[in-house]
Design a protein around this motif. Structure first.
Motif, PDB file in Angstrom:
ATOM      1  N   ASN A  65       0.848  -1.202   0.000  1.00 47.75           N
ATOM      2  CA  ASN A  65       0.000   0.000   0.000  1.00 47.75           C
ATOM      3  C   ASN A  65       0.882   1.250   0.000  1.00 47.75           C
ATOM      4  OD1 ASN A  65       0.967   0.025   2.593  1.00 47.75           O
ATOM      5  ND2 ASN A  65      -0.968  -0.544   3.550  1.00 47.75           N
ATOM      6  N   GLY A  66       0.284   2.378   0.337  1.00 44.59           N
ATOM      7  CA  GLY A  66       1.048   3.609   0.352  1.00 44.59           C
ATOM      8  C   GLY A  66       2.176   3.591   1.372  1.00 44.59           C
ATOM      9  N   TRP A  70       6.175   4.468   0.900  1.00 41.37           N
ATOM     10  CA  TRP A  70       6.979   5.317   1.780  1.00 41.37           C
ATOM     11  C   TRP A  70       8.274   4.622   2.186  1.00 41.37           C
ATOM     12  CZ3 TRP A  70       2.831   6.929   5.981  1.00 41.37           C
ATOM     13  CH2 TRP A  70       2.138   8.074   5.547  1.00 41.37           C
ATOM     14  N   PHE A  92      -0.180  13.060   7.369  1.00 41.96           N
ATOM     15  CA  PHE A  92       0.580  12.096   6.573  1.00 41.96           C
ATOM     16  C   PHE A  92       2.075  12.373   6.594  1.00 41.96           C
ATOM     17  CE2 PHE A  92      -3.716  11.255   5.346  1.00 41.96           C
ATOM     18  CZ  PHE A  92      -3.730   9.876   5.295  1.00 41.96           C
ATOM     19  N   VAL A 141       4.316  16.249   1.217  1.00 39.05           N
ATOM     20  CA  VAL A 141       3.116  15.598   0.712  1.00 39.05           C
ATOM     21  C   VAL A 141       2.409  16.613  -0.182  1.00 39.05           C
ATOM     22  CG1 VAL A 141       0.955  14.482   1.383  1.00 39.05           C
ATOM     23  CG2 VAL A 141       2.975  14.267   2.850  1.00 39.05           C
ATOM     24  N   VAL A 143      -0.660  16.590  -1.596  1.00 44.96           N
ATOM     25  CA  VAL A 143      -1.989  16.811  -1.012  1.00 44.96           C
ATOM     26  C   VAL A 143      -2.078  16.001   0.269  1.00 44.96           C
ATOM     27  CG1 VAL A 143      -4.460  16.361  -1.249  1.00 44.96           C
ATOM     28  CG2 VAL A 143      -3.171  17.325  -3.170  1.00 44.96           C
ATOM     29  N   THR A 145      -4.152  14.297   2.768  1.00 44.18           N
ATOM     30  CA  THR A 145      -5.514  13.779   2.658  1.00 44.18           C
ATOM     31  C   THR A 145      -6.348  14.083   3.893  1.00 44.18           C
ATOM     32  OG1 THR A 145      -4.292  12.019   1.615  1.00 44.18           O
ATOM     33  CG2 THR A 145      -6.654  11.736   1.717  1.00 44.18           C
ATOM     34  N   ASP A 172       5.181  12.827  -1.684  1.00 49.10           N
ATOM     35  CA  ASP A 172       4.097  11.857  -1.569  1.00 49.10           C
ATOM     36  C   ASP A 172       2.913  12.374  -2.393  1.00 49.10           C
ATOM     37  OD1 ASP A 172       1.697  10.652  -0.778  1.00 49.10           O
ATOM     38  OD2 ASP A 172       2.190  10.594   1.346  1.00 49.10           O
ATOM     39  N   ILE A 174       0.355  10.234  -3.115  1.00 54.72           N
ATOM     40  CA  ILE A 174      -0.554   9.091  -2.999  1.00 54.72           C
ATOM     41  C   ILE A 174      -2.010   9.530  -3.157  1.00 54.72           C
ATOM     42  CG2 ILE A 174      -1.377   7.249  -1.462  1.00 54.72           C
ATOM     43  CD1 ILE A 174       1.498   7.208  -0.253  1.00 54.72           C
ATOM     44  N   ALA A 175      -2.361  10.678  -2.592  1.00 52.36           N
ATOM     45  CA  ALA A 175      -3.768  11.116  -2.640  1.00 52.36           C
ATOM     46  C   ALA A 175      -4.169  11.667  -3.993  1.00 52.36           C
ATOM     47  CB  ALA A 175      -4.015  12.180  -1.576  1.00 52.36           C
ATOM     48  N   GLN A 197      -4.687   2.797  -5.256  1.00 49.17           N
ATOM     49  CA  GLN A 197      -6.111   2.805  -4.895  1.00 49.17           C
ATOM     50  C   GLN A 197      -6.787   4.164  -4.829  1.00 49.17           C
ATOM     51  OE1 GLN A 197      -3.621   2.495  -2.730  1.00 49.17           O
ATOM     52  NE2 GLN A 197      -4.173   3.014  -0.642  1.00 49.17           N
ATOM     53  N   LYS A 198      -6.144   5.187  -5.337  1.00 49.53           N
ATOM     54  CA  LYS A 198      -6.799   6.503  -5.266  1.00 49.53           C
ATOM     55  C   LYS A 198      -7.058   6.984  -6.692  1.00 49.53           C
ATOM     56  CE  LYS A 198      -5.258   6.886  -0.579  1.00 49.53           C
ATOM     57  NZ  LYS A 198      -4.784   7.665   0.559  1.00 49.53           N
TER      58      LYS A 198
HETATM   59  C1  LIG Z   1      -3.711   7.237   1.513  1.00 49.87           C
HETATM   60  C2  LIG Z   1      -2.464   7.994   1.771  1.00 49.87           C
HETATM   61  C3  LIG Z   1      -1.342   7.405   2.358  1.00 49.87           C
HETATM   62  C4  LIG Z   1      -1.324   6.012   2.908  1.00 49.87           C
HETATM   63  O1  LIG Z   1      -1.634   5.048   1.962  1.00 49.87           O
HETATM   64  P1  LIG Z   1      -1.949   3.564   2.492  1.00 49.87           P
HETATM   65  O2  LIG Z   1      -2.257   2.840   1.234  1.00 49.87           O
HETATM   66  O3  LIG Z   1      -3.120   3.690   3.405  1.00 49.87           O
HETATM   67  O4  LIG Z   1      -0.757   3.060   3.173  1.00 49.87           O
HETATM   68  C5  LIG Z   1      -0.197   8.171   2.480  1.00 49.87           C
HETATM   69  N1  LIG Z   1      -0.155   9.440   2.074  1.00 49.87           N
HETATM   70  C6  LIG Z   1      -1.225  10.057   1.534  1.00 49.87           C
HETATM   71  C7  LIG Z   1      -1.118  11.486   1.110  1.00 49.87           C
HETATM   72  C8  LIG Z   1      -2.414   9.351   1.365  1.00 49.87           C
HETATM   73  O5  LIG Z   1      -3.483   9.953   0.836  1.00 49.87           O
END
Ligand SMILES: *Cc1c(COP(=O)(O)O)cnc(C)c1O
Length: 401
Positions: A65-66, A70, A92, A141, A143, A145, A172, A174-175, A197-198
């Motif tokens: 996952n995220g 990291w 985050f 980061v 965004v 989240t 990051d 991820i969002a 997953q986003k």
């Molecule tokens: C969702 C998210 C994470 C964590 O991702 P996981 O898949 O839950 O480990 C980290 N950073 C940001 C900005 C996120 O939106």
């Protein structure tokens, strides 16, 4: 009575709604992992991920996952005892920092609170004070989240360069990857982490790390790197099994392939524009509700708001009440408040979030907004009139004829 039967809608900031096309692509018998269609497909996935990240450098894919992304990024960059600087706009950055510290990195945090983006001037000042150039990387980061604030990554890079500091820039996304504009090479980002997953519309399970040659030079001496996290075999594999250091994430790869096809068909810039237009409709509604009641956007300046997620403040316990009402009665799941740091509200019951990332269109957004208004009314929470019209107008004006 409930009005929640029918197709439910997940409006949380990840995991996001999975397109039927992605689900169908995954619904298949287990493939051969030694040769054939799956093996032939992966190099193209890597190339298309790089298009989405706007980089011509490297993309490593991990099963994870995220958080895995990291750790992968940290382990390839740092040695125990190294220093780093985190720019925090929400929880985050703190979680990523905690992970780095456990790996033996000394990390300072520059705090920008929960309602504002990173101020690049403060970044320049902090790096200017590091005359010995001990800070190996700046972590941030794009965004956050939890707060839904977006920071200006290009301006952060410019701040680092303005004081002649050699730090790597690690971001990051991820969002917000494939929701908010991101230009890895154009903005001078050395390492970027994302997950499936986003904005990428694929189930949780793929961690993505993008890096350039400068970051790979850090990898040369990084002593935190271990076999599984090493990005080198994954980006220069001598055989297929090195892409994933073991069994490939077979079905996720089929799902991601389909999601990338969808992004390419729409066009990445159009994907960003769609997210922007839908976000503006959400903001129009929330600002209107707020004129006659307790609802308030966490981020006041439109320029600092993400296209992917919106954090609302409504006062405890109204946030939780509203979420529970719309889920039980209207088939919509909203996001919880996340570590907003209000001492009077340790459970974050005064907050909720709307996820609007990935496979989202106008009718989904207008539906979510409609049920939020019903929830406000049913729970006796005051709100300004005309929010749904304002959202419809925002969409109509944006699309035109
Ligand atoms: C969702 C998210 C994470 C964590 O991702 P996981 O898949 O839950 O480990 C980290 N950073 C940001 C900005 C996120 O939106």
């Amino acid at each position: 009575m409930t009005l929640s039967n029918g197709r439910s809608c997940l409006a949380i900031p990840g995991p996001s709604v999975m397109p039927d096309r992605v689900l169908r692509a995954m619904h298949r018998a287990a493939p051969n992992i030694y040769s054939g269609a799956l093996v032939d497909m992966v190099p193209g996935i890597v190339e298309d991920l790089k298009l989405v990240a706007r980089t011509r450098h490297h993309a490593a894919i991990y099963i994870g996952n995220g958080h895995a992304a990291w750790e992968a990024a940290l382990s390839n960059v740092f040695s125990r005892g190294d220093r780093a600087l985190t720019l925090s706009t929400g929880r985050f950055a703190h979680s990523w920092t905690g992970m780095a510290r456990r790996m033996g990195v000394t990390v300072d945090i520059l705090e920008f609170g929960k309602r504002a983006p990173v101020d690049p001037r403060a970044v320049a000042e902090a790096l200017e004070a590091d005359t010995a150039h001990e800070i190996k990387a700046v972590m941030c980061v794009q965004v956050d989240t939890s707060t839904s604030v977006i920071s200006d990554i290009a301006a952060i890079r410019a701040a680092i360069d303005s004081v002649g500091h050699p730090a790597l820039l690690m971001v990051d996304c991820i969002a917000c990857l494939a929701c908010d504009r991101f230009e890895m090479d154009g903005w001078g980002v050395d390492v970027m982490v994302a997950a499936s997953q986003k904005g990428l519309m694929t189930p949780p399970g793929l961690a993505l790390v993008f890096f350039n040659e400068k970051a790979d030079t850090a990898r040369e001496t990084a002593d935190c790197v271990t076999e599984y996290w090493d990005w080198r075999p994954r980006t220069t594999p001598a055989n297929f099994s090195q892409y994933f250091d073991g069994t490939a994430p077979t079905h996720h790869l089929y799902g991601l392939r389909e999601a990338l096809d969808m992004i390419k068909e729409e066009g990445l810039e159009a994907v960003w524009e769609r997210h922007r237009a839908l976000a503006e409709a959400i903001w129009a509604a929330c600002e209107t509700w707020g004129q006659g009641g307790p609802l308030e956007m966490n981020i006041s300046d439109r320029a600092d708001r993400s296209n992917a997620v919106t954090t609302l403040r409504i006062g405890a316990p109204r946030g939780t009440q509203l979420r529970e009402w719309v889920e039980a009665n209207a088939g919509v799941t909203l996001g919880i408040g996340l570590e907003m740091g209000d001492p009077d509200d340790p459970g974050n019951d005064g907050y909720f979030r709307i996820g609007h990332m990935g496979h989202v269109n106008a009718h989904m957004v207008l539906g979510v907004l409609g049920v939020i208004e019903a929830g406000l009314r049913a729970n006796g929470i005051p709100y300004g009139p005309g929010a749904l019209s304002a959202a419809a107008e925002a969409i109509a004006d944006r699309v035109g004829r």
